[in-house]
Design a protein around this motif. Sequence first.
Motif, PDB file in Angstrom:
ATOM      1  N   ARG A  32       0.807  -1.219   0.000  1.00  0.00           N
ATOM      2  CA  ARG A  32       0.000   0.000   0.000  1.00  0.00           C
ATOM      3  C   ARG A  32       0.840   1.267   0.000  1.00  0.00           C
ATOM      4  O   ARG A  32       0.309   2.371   0.140  1.00  0.00           O
ATOM      5  CB  ARG A  32      -0.909   0.005   1.234  1.00  0.00           C
ATOM      6  CG  ARG A  32      -1.866  -1.165   1.310  1.00  0.00           C
ATOM      7  CD  ARG A  32      -2.535  -1.236   2.669  1.00  0.00           C
ATOM      8  NE  ARG A  32      -3.540  -2.300   2.718  1.00  0.00           N
ATOM      9  CZ  ARG A  32      -4.148  -2.690   3.831  1.00  0.00           C
ATOM     10  NH1 ARG A  32      -3.860  -2.094   4.982  1.00  0.00           N
ATOM     11  NH2 ARG A  32      -5.055  -3.648   3.783  1.00  0.00           N
ATOM     12  N   ALA A  33       2.150   1.119  -0.128  1.00  0.00           N
ATOM     13  CA  ALA A  33       3.052   2.267   0.017  1.00  0.00           C
ATOM     14  C   ALA A  33       2.728   3.368  -0.993  1.00  0.00           C
ATOM     15  O   ALA A  33       2.455   3.082  -2.166  1.00  0.00           O
ATOM     16  CB  ALA A  33       4.499   1.810  -0.161  1.00  0.00           C
ATOM     17  N   PRO A  34       2.738   4.620  -0.555  1.00  0.00           N
ATOM     18  CA  PRO A  34       2.553   5.726  -1.507  1.00  0.00           C
ATOM     19  C   PRO A  34       3.601   5.652  -2.616  1.00  0.00           C
ATOM     20  O   PRO A  34       4.775   5.424  -2.361  1.00  0.00           O
ATOM     21  CB  PRO A  34       2.765   6.969  -0.634  1.00  0.00           C
ATOM     22  CG  PRO A  34       2.490   6.511   0.759  1.00  0.00           C
ATOM     23  CD  PRO A  34       2.942   5.087   0.827  1.00  0.00           C
ATOM     24  N   GLY A  35       3.163   5.824  -3.819  1.00  0.00           N
ATOM     25  CA  GLY A  35       4.085   5.770  -4.951  1.00  0.00           C
ATOM     26  C   GLY A  35       4.305   4.395  -5.526  1.00  0.00           C
ATOM     27  O   GLY A  35       5.043   4.239  -6.505  1.00  0.00           O
ATOM     28  N   ARG A  36       3.650   3.350  -4.942  1.00  0.00           N
ATOM     29  CA  ARG A  36       3.798   2.018  -5.524  1.00  0.00           C
ATOM     30  C   ARG A  36       3.215   2.017  -6.929  1.00  0.00           C
ATOM     31  O   ARG A  36       2.150   2.604  -7.171  1.00  0.00           O
ATOM     32  CB  ARG A  36       3.090   0.973  -4.664  1.00  0.00           C
ATOM     33  CG  ARG A  36       3.363  -0.454  -5.147  1.00  0.00           C
ATOM     34  CD  ARG A  36       2.777  -1.503  -4.217  1.00  0.00           C
ATOM     35  NE  ARG A  36       3.044  -2.836  -4.739  1.00  0.00           N
ATOM     36  CZ  ARG A  36       4.123  -3.551  -4.472  1.00  0.00           C
ATOM     37  NH1 ARG A  36       5.055  -3.075  -3.673  1.00  0.00           N
ATOM     38  NH2 ARG A  36       4.286  -4.763  -4.983  1.00  0.00           N
ATOM     39  N   PRO A  37       3.872   1.366  -7.890  1.00  0.00           N
ATOM     40  CA  PRO A  37       3.375   1.378  -9.263  1.00  0.00           C
ATOM     41  C   PRO A  37       1.960   0.821  -9.380  1.00  0.00           C
ATOM     42  O   PRO A  37       1.626  -0.200  -8.770  1.00  0.00           O
ATOM     43  CB  PRO A  37       4.370   0.481 -10.017  1.00  0.00           C
ATOM     44  CG  PRO A  37       5.588   0.445  -9.167  1.00  0.00           C
ATOM     45  CD  PRO A  37       5.127   0.604  -7.751  1.00  0.00           C
ATOM     46  N   THR A  38       1.128   1.507 -10.144  1.00  0.00           N
ATOM     47  CA  THR A  38      -0.209   1.021 -10.449  1.00  0.00           C
ATOM     48  C   THR A  38      -0.170   0.221 -11.749  1.00  0.00           C
ATOM     49  O   THR A  38       0.861   0.162 -12.434  1.00  0.00           O
ATOM     50  CB  THR A  38      -1.183   2.189 -10.614  1.00  0.00           C
ATOM     51  OG1 THR A  38      -0.806   2.937 -11.789  1.00  0.00           O
ATOM     52  CG2 THR A  38      -1.156   3.115  -9.399  1.00  0.00           C
ATOM     53  N   GLY A  58      -5.460   4.276  -9.143  1.00  0.00           N
ATOM     54  CA  GLY A  58      -5.293   5.719  -9.258  1.00  0.00           C
ATOM     55  C   GLY A  58      -3.959   6.157  -8.687  1.00  0.00           C
ATOM     56  O   GLY A  58      -3.384   5.487  -7.817  1.00  0.00           O
ATOM     57  N   ARG A  59      -3.479   7.312  -9.162  1.00  0.00           N
ATOM     58  CA  ARG A  59      -2.146   7.774  -8.755  1.00  0.00           C
ATOM     59  C   ARG A  59      -2.194   8.869  -7.692  1.00  0.00           C
ATOM     60  O   ARG A  59      -1.269   9.029  -6.917  1.00  0.00           O
ATOM     61  CB  ARG A  59      -1.393   8.310  -9.984  1.00  0.00           C
ATOM     62  CG  ARG A  59      -1.049   7.259 -11.020  1.00  0.00           C
ATOM     63  CD  ARG A  59      -0.169   7.871 -12.111  1.00  0.00           C
ATOM     64  NE  ARG A  59       0.246   6.894 -13.101  1.00  0.00           N
ATOM     65  CZ  ARG A  59      -0.417   6.636 -14.204  1.00  0.00           C
ATOM     66  NH1 ARG A  59      -1.547   7.273 -14.455  1.00  0.00           N
ATOM     67  NH2 ARG A  59       0.023   5.753 -15.067  1.00  0.00           N
ATOM     68  N   ASP A  60      -3.262   9.661  -7.669  1.00  0.00           N
ATOM     69  CA  ASP A  60      -3.384  10.745  -6.695  1.00  0.00           C
ATOM     70  C   ASP A  60      -4.785  10.712  -6.099  1.00  0.00           C
ATOM     71  O   ASP A  60      -5.608   9.861  -6.445  1.00  0.00           O
ATOM     72  CB  ASP A  60      -3.099  12.099  -7.360  1.00  0.00           C
ATOM     73  CG  ASP A  60      -3.935  12.313  -8.617  1.00  0.00           C
ATOM     74  OD1 ASP A  60      -5.107  11.888  -8.649  1.00  0.00           O
ATOM     75  OD2 ASP A  60      -3.420  12.913  -9.579  1.00  0.00           O
ATOM     76  N   THR A  61      -5.048  11.624  -5.191  1.00  0.00           N
ATOM     77  CA  THR A  61      -6.328  11.600  -4.478  1.00  0.00           C
ATOM     78  C   THR A  61      -7.513  11.666  -5.433  1.00  0.00           C
ATOM     79  O   THR A  61      -8.489  10.907  -5.288  1.00  0.00           O
ATOM     80  CB  THR A  61      -6.398  12.767  -3.479  1.00  0.00           C
ATOM     81  OG1 THR A  61      -5.295  12.667  -2.565  1.00  0.00           O
ATOM     82  CG2 THR A  61      -7.702  12.731  -2.699  1.00  0.00           C
TER      83      THR A  61
END
Length: 314
Positions: free
Chosen positions: A60-66, A113-116
């Motif tokens: 769940r780390a922020p910035g993990r590749p989608t 998704g990449r951002d909020t």
Amino acid sequence: MTGSPEALRELEARVRDLEATAERTGQNLDASISPLKVEVQRLREAGGPPSRWERVALARAPGRPTALDYVERLCTGFTELHGDRRFGDDPALIGGPARWMGVPVMLLLQQKGRDTKTKIKRRFGSANPEGYRKAVRLMDLAEKFGLPVVALVDTQGAYPGLEAEERGQGWAIAESIRRMLNLRVPVVCAVIGEGGSGGALAVGVGNRVLIQENAWYSVISPEGAASIIWKDASKAPLAAEALKLTAPDLLELGIVEEVIPEPTGGAHLNMDEAAAAVGEAVGRHLAELMAQSPQELKRGRAARFRALGAFTES
């Protein structure tokens, strides 16, 4: 600084912030970033392998590749196809034809998704029934044109909203599982982050199922299990240990065929390296499966899933 997981995550976050600032402003911040990277590496080496709960956090780390981050690096000619031809389009589960490292395939992608803003739009990768019915439509097209299916799994589960239930969420998931089970083309599935419950299994019925090193795959999320068993979601770390949901666990249990290695510290720290590993593994399994006949593919997939959980008593 201690070698605790919290200290390591805090330091990694500082590195990401500095790198983002350097990219945004054009400043050269190497003098500040390099010592922090050295300390990050030291903490990783001192900390040993992450626990099950720590692997959930890495997934769940922020910035993990989608899924789309992998498509951007590994695919050409991706054409997204929209709609289930019955209700509407679902941005949480997308797909369409593309070339996976040069091989024509049909992609099924669970996109968080990449951002909020995009995470809210895509409901953090949790699909409505129309998402799974769109997946069935794309599977039909894949079989019609003889395209192998590549599915990238990344969801905590199907969307649990009232409107999803009203439109037949359970039926849509079952329909997707049934269709995938009967495909006469190769199917390779890769869990790239979270693989929760039937929402993940709906597009996870592959001839080969792969998982990234710090991803998880389970019948329920740790928080969900803790809420049911202990009536306390804060006991999620205990649930994670009991569920045995990490990549090494799943490989040992025979639920996945291969664990795809990640860069040291997690895929979020080196997206290009992570993508190269995913691309190689999926491509290798595709090449092996494409040598099989449609009948062999269908029989093998059914046999694979029927064998899961089988046991004998002495």
